[in-house]
Design a protein around this motif. Structure first.
Motif, PDB file in Angstrom:
ATOM      1  N   THR A  27     -10.703   2.141   1.773  1.00  0.00           N
ATOM      2  CA  THR A  27      -9.314   2.211   2.230  1.00  0.00           C
ATOM      3  C   THR A  27      -8.602   3.340   1.492  1.00  0.00           C
ATOM      4  O   THR A  27      -8.610   3.378   0.267  1.00  0.00           O
ATOM      5  N   LEU A  28      -8.002   4.239   2.243  1.00  0.00           N
ATOM      6  CA  LEU A  28      -7.225   5.328   1.663  1.00  0.00           C
ATOM      7  C   LEU A  28      -5.750   5.049   1.934  1.00  0.00           C
ATOM      8  O   LEU A  28      -5.355   4.811   3.069  1.00  0.00           O
ATOM      9  N   TYR A  29      -4.965   5.030   0.884  1.00  0.00           N
ATOM     10  CA  TYR A  29      -3.535   4.756   0.995  1.00  0.00           C
ATOM     11  C   TYR A  29      -2.750   6.051   0.913  1.00  0.00           C
ATOM     12  O   TYR A  29      -3.180   7.011   0.277  1.00  0.00           O
ATOM     13  N   TYR A  30      -1.573   6.079   1.537  1.00  0.00           N
ATOM     14  CA  TYR A  30      -0.661   7.201   1.362  1.00  0.00           C
ATOM     15  C   TYR A  30      -0.218   7.211  -0.095  1.00  0.00           C
ATOM     16  O   TYR A  30       0.053   6.166  -0.680  1.00  0.00           O
ATOM     17  N   LEU A  31      -0.174   8.392  -0.684  1.00  0.00           N
ATOM     18  CA  LEU A  31       0.303   8.514  -2.054  1.00  0.00           C
ATOM     19  C   LEU A  31       1.816   8.327  -2.058  1.00  0.00           C
ATOM     20  O   LEU A  31       2.542   9.004  -1.331  1.00  0.00           O
ATOM     21  N   GLN A  32       2.286   7.385  -2.843  1.00  0.00           N
ATOM     22  CA  GLN A  32       3.709   7.088  -2.939  1.00  0.00           C
ATOM     23  C   GLN A  32       4.094   7.018  -4.409  1.00  0.00           C
ATOM     24  O   GLN A  32       3.269   6.646  -5.247  1.00  0.00           O
ATOM     25  N   HIS A  33       5.328   7.326  -4.707  1.00  0.00           N
ATOM     26  CA  HIS A  33       5.801   7.282  -6.089  1.00  0.00           C
ATOM     27  C   HIS A  33       7.198   6.681  -6.117  1.00  0.00           C
ATOM     28  O   HIS A  33       8.191   7.406  -6.104  1.00  0.00           O
ATOM     29  N   ILE A  40      10.485  -0.056  -6.790  1.00  0.00           N
ATOM     30  CA  ILE A  40       9.323  -0.615  -7.480  1.00  0.00           C
ATOM     31  C   ILE A  40       9.180  -2.101  -7.157  1.00  0.00           C
ATOM     32  O   ILE A  40       8.088  -2.590  -6.871  1.00  0.00           O
ATOM     33  N   ALA A  41      10.291  -2.832  -7.169  1.00  0.00           N
ATOM     34  CA  ALA A  41      10.258  -4.271  -6.880  1.00  0.00           C
ATOM     35  C   ALA A  41       9.817  -4.554  -5.450  1.00  0.00           C
ATOM     36  O   ALA A  41       9.161  -5.565  -5.185  1.00  0.00           O
TER      37      ALA A  41
END
Length: 77
Positions: A27-33, A40-41
């Motif tokens: 599984t490849l996820y979109y990079l998120q920050h 974050i919550a």
């Protein structure tokens, strides 16, 4: 390809995506920050794509572990 220099249009994490995909079972996820406490919550990972690599993971893992322990093959040096 490198992660520095002029004209490079990838983030420092993008070259690692194939390894992430392997460690996540295909599984490849979109990079998120997320940066704000609310983000974050409420963080939810977003799937970019899934590859059916489950049968190959043991073979890939052995090769990756060998690269760590023994380095690249002589032809690559």
């Amino acid at each position: 390809m490198c992660s520095f220099g002029e004209g490079v249009s990838v983030t420092p994490l993008q070259p690692w995506c194939p390894g992430f995909r392997h460690s996540n079972g295909g599984t490849l996820y979109y990079l998120q920050h997320p940066t704000a406490p609310e983000e974050i919550a409420n963080f939810q990972p977003v799937v970019k794509r899934r590859l059916d690599i489950a049968p190959l993971i043991p073979e890939i893992s052995d090769g990756m572990e060998g690269a760590v322990h023994f380095g690249p093959p002589a032809a690559c040096e």
